[in-house]
Enzyme design. Structure first.
Site, mmCIF file in Angstrom:
data_model
loop_
_atom_site.group_PDB
_atom_site.id
_atom_site.type_symbol
_atom_site.label_atom_id
_atom_site.label_comp_id
_atom_site.label_asym_id
_atom_site.label_seq_id
_atom_site.Cartn_x
_atom_site.Cartn_y
_atom_site.Cartn_z
ATOM 1 N N ARG A 292 0.826 -1.206 0.000
ATOM 2 C CA ARG A 292 0.000 0.000 0.000
ATOM 3 C C ARG A 292 0.861 1.258 0.000
ATOM 4 N NH1 ARG A 292 -2.591 -2.870 4.325
ATOM 5 N NH2 ARG A 292 -4.428 -3.986 3.556
ATOM 6 N N SER B 109 -3.250 -16.391 4.626
ATOM 7 C CA SER B 109 -4.156 -15.407 5.248
ATOM 8 C C SER B 109 -5.462 -16.043 5.726
ATOM 9 C CB SER B 109 -4.458 -14.277 4.254
ATOM 10 O OG SER B 109 -3.280 -13.629 3.857
ATOM 11 N N CYS C 251 -7.660 -19.703 14.298
ATOM 12 C CA CYS C 251 -8.546 -19.735 15.462
ATOM 13 C C CYS C 251 -9.912 -20.320 15.121
ATOM 14 C CB CYS C 251 -8.734 -18.331 16.026
ATOM 15 S SG CYS C 251 -7.205 -17.514 16.523
ATOM 16 N N VAL D 42 11.270 -22.003 3.030
ATOM 17 C CA VAL D 42 12.605 -21.439 3.206
ATOM 18 C C VAL D 42 13.355 -22.330 4.188
ATOM 19 C CG1 VAL D 42 13.928 -19.480 4.084
ATOM 20 C CG2 VAL D 42 11.920 -19.094 2.640
ATOM 21 N N ASP E 149 3.428 -15.487 15.639
ATOM 22 C CA ASP E 149 3.625 -16.477 16.691
ATOM 23 C C ASP E 149 5.084 -16.868 16.903
ATOM 24 O OD1 ASP E 149 0.915 -16.395 16.827
ATOM 25 O OD2 ASP E 149 0.558 -18.427 16.091
ATOM 26 N N TYR F 147 -25.091 1.326 30.748
ATOM 27 C CA TYR F 147 -26.019 0.551 31.566
ATOM 28 C C TYR F 147 -27.430 0.611 31.002
ATOM 29 C CZ TYR F 147 -29.683 -0.258 34.967
ATOM 30 O OH TYR F 147 -30.839 -0.694 35.565
#
Length: 465
Positions: free
Chosen positions: A31, A50, A54, A91, A296, A439
């Site tokens: 970008r 991508s 999870c 790699v 990670d 609330y």
């Protein structure tokens, strides 16, 4: 041919790892700098880029019906943005002095060198596979990426049995146990800890234990797996501990993950006590001006304890990638650290935590008070009000918030975000009691449960002074 920088008219960014951190970095850099200025080459050894790791337990369990819904951006979409993304290519060596990486195509075995001007290491983490007899037998699965998830689904479709054993009771173990229960399996969870969810204090983990048993899951805590037993066909048939054997047609390993840093270690890059790469606030690998790392495979600063930790979460990985991409692209960004916020669920029980557990606080040399309260997600008279338990830790004398854990039904888990913001701001529990939270009876009691816990913590702090 591998041209040097002087032979090329533009800089080359090489990205090792094509998931959250790596491709976020590549996309952000693109970008900011067009293809005429910056060439981007990315290597990914799996079949996917991508994606949401999870979401794998929810795909396996059927809540997410289609694997492709977990994919945020395909390889073709990345390539359409002038990113040279090379799939099924690993790699295998980083030559820091020569500023190049050696890659191997997994389907052909062909290997070649590619030079870089800037390098991003986003190799992720790998599931822990205990070095035990039978761990590599067919039917024993780790679940870290979409390839792993597909392999598990293939096993579930092929096996005629309905008995599953999950080894480990952290986030992945708990979520996979629920997925397998939802698929109609008899599920046993073998956990070396005294309670599930070691990211919680044991008293809060006990609430998760009860909920899992209530779902029909057999919980075996404080047990160490010694081997995986196989049948005449070589497939797994049971999981053994010192005391018992638990029949299994399929086994899922949910023991946790370790940073995938062997490649970086071999290249002489700095690694911390938890096995992750060490970076500065810009996510630049310490001591190396043109190498960044994120996701990670890195350690991050814990803003509460002031120590480095390894916390493998997709939220962090995407932020790391944005920071790296901004810096590679000529801008400036930093990643200051984390407070360790995480949320999960088992059936309708929501589980959340942020900051330090009791043992974390002790390890950091902090003196603290701990309080626990029971409350409800809505005004008690409003239909659907559900119970929740909130545990809060505060530093003695100062009252600084140190950590919060929440276990409860609908509406409980995301309340941890209140505490995450308070921790990031360095607030005291007394300051928290004045927070102007929303609330209305359908959403909260007059005193939100987190603020009730803060009030109780204030009293505990004052009684210690």
């Amino acid at each position: 041919m591998n041209m040097s920088r002087t032979e090329r008219s533009r800089e080359r960014l090489v990205v090792v790892g094509g998931d959250a951190a790596g491709m976020s970095a590549a996309s952000q850099a693109r970008r900011l700098r067009g293809p005429d200025e910056l060439e981007i080459v990315a290597f990914e050894r799996s079949h996917f880029t991508s994606y949401s790791a999870c979401g794998i337990p929810y795909w396996v369990g059927g809540d997410v019906p289609d694997r492709d819904r977990l994919i945020a951006r395909s390889p073709e979409e990345h390539r359409a943005r002038d990113i040279d993304l090379r799939m099924r290519t690993e790699v295998v060596e980083i030559d820091v002095e020569g500023r190049r990486v050696r890659a191997r195509e997994l389907d052909t075995g062909d290997a070649y060198w590619t030079s870089y001007d800037k390098l991003v290491i986003a190799t992720g983490a790998r599931p822990i596979r205990p070095d035990l007899p039978g761990v590599d037998a067919p039917g024993v699965h780790g679940v870290q990426n979409l390839d792993d998830g597909q392999a598990l689904l293939d096993t579930l479709a092929a096996t005629g049995g309905r008995r599953a054993v999950v080894v480990g009771a952290g986030y992945i173990g708990v979520e996979m146990a629920e997925a397998l229960i939802n698929l109609g399996y008899e599920v046993t969870v073998v956990n070396r800890g005294k309670e599930p969810m070691s990211t919680l204090d044991p008293d809060m983990g006990r609430l998760v234990h009860r909920a899992m048993e209530g779902m029909g899951i057999t919980m075996v805590d404080d047990a160490e797996v010694t081997k995986f037993l196989t049948g005449d066909d070589g497939r797994v048939r049971a999981v053994a501990t010192d005391d018992a054997e638990y029949p299994a047609d399929v086994v899922v390993l949910g023991i946790g993950v370790r940073p995938e840093t062997e490649l970086a270690r071999a290249a002489g890059l700095p690694v911390g006590d938890h096995g992750g790469l060490l970076t500065d606030l810009s996510m630049r690998v310490r001591g190396h001006d043109d190498i960044w790392a994120g996701g990670d495979c890195v350690e991050v600063l814990d803003l509460v304890s002031g120590r480095e930790r390894h916390i493998p979460l997709g939220t962090h990985a995407n932020k790391h990638g944005q920071v790296i991409g901004a810096n590679v692209g000529g801008g400036y960004a930093t990643f200051p650290g984390v407070v360790g916020t995480a949320v999960s669920k088992v059936c309708d029980l929501e589980i959340a935590r942020t900051g330090l557990r009791e043992k974390d606080a002790r390890r950091a040399g902090l003196q603290f008070v701990a309080v626990t309260i029971e409350s409800t997600s809505r005004a008690g008279y409003y239909p659907g009000a559900a119970s929740m338990t909130v545990k809060m830790l505060a530093e003695r004398r100062t009252g600084r918030l140190l950590g919060v854990q929440i276990v409860g039904r609908e509406g409980a888990g995301k309340r941890v975000d209140i505490a995450a913001v308070a921790l990031t701001a360095g607030m005291t529990v007394e300051q928290m009691t004045a927070l102007d939270l929303g609330y209305a009876p359908p959403f909260s009691p007059v005193w939100d449960p987190v603020l009730v816990a803060a009030r109780k913590a204030v009293t505990a702090v004052r009684s210690e002074t």
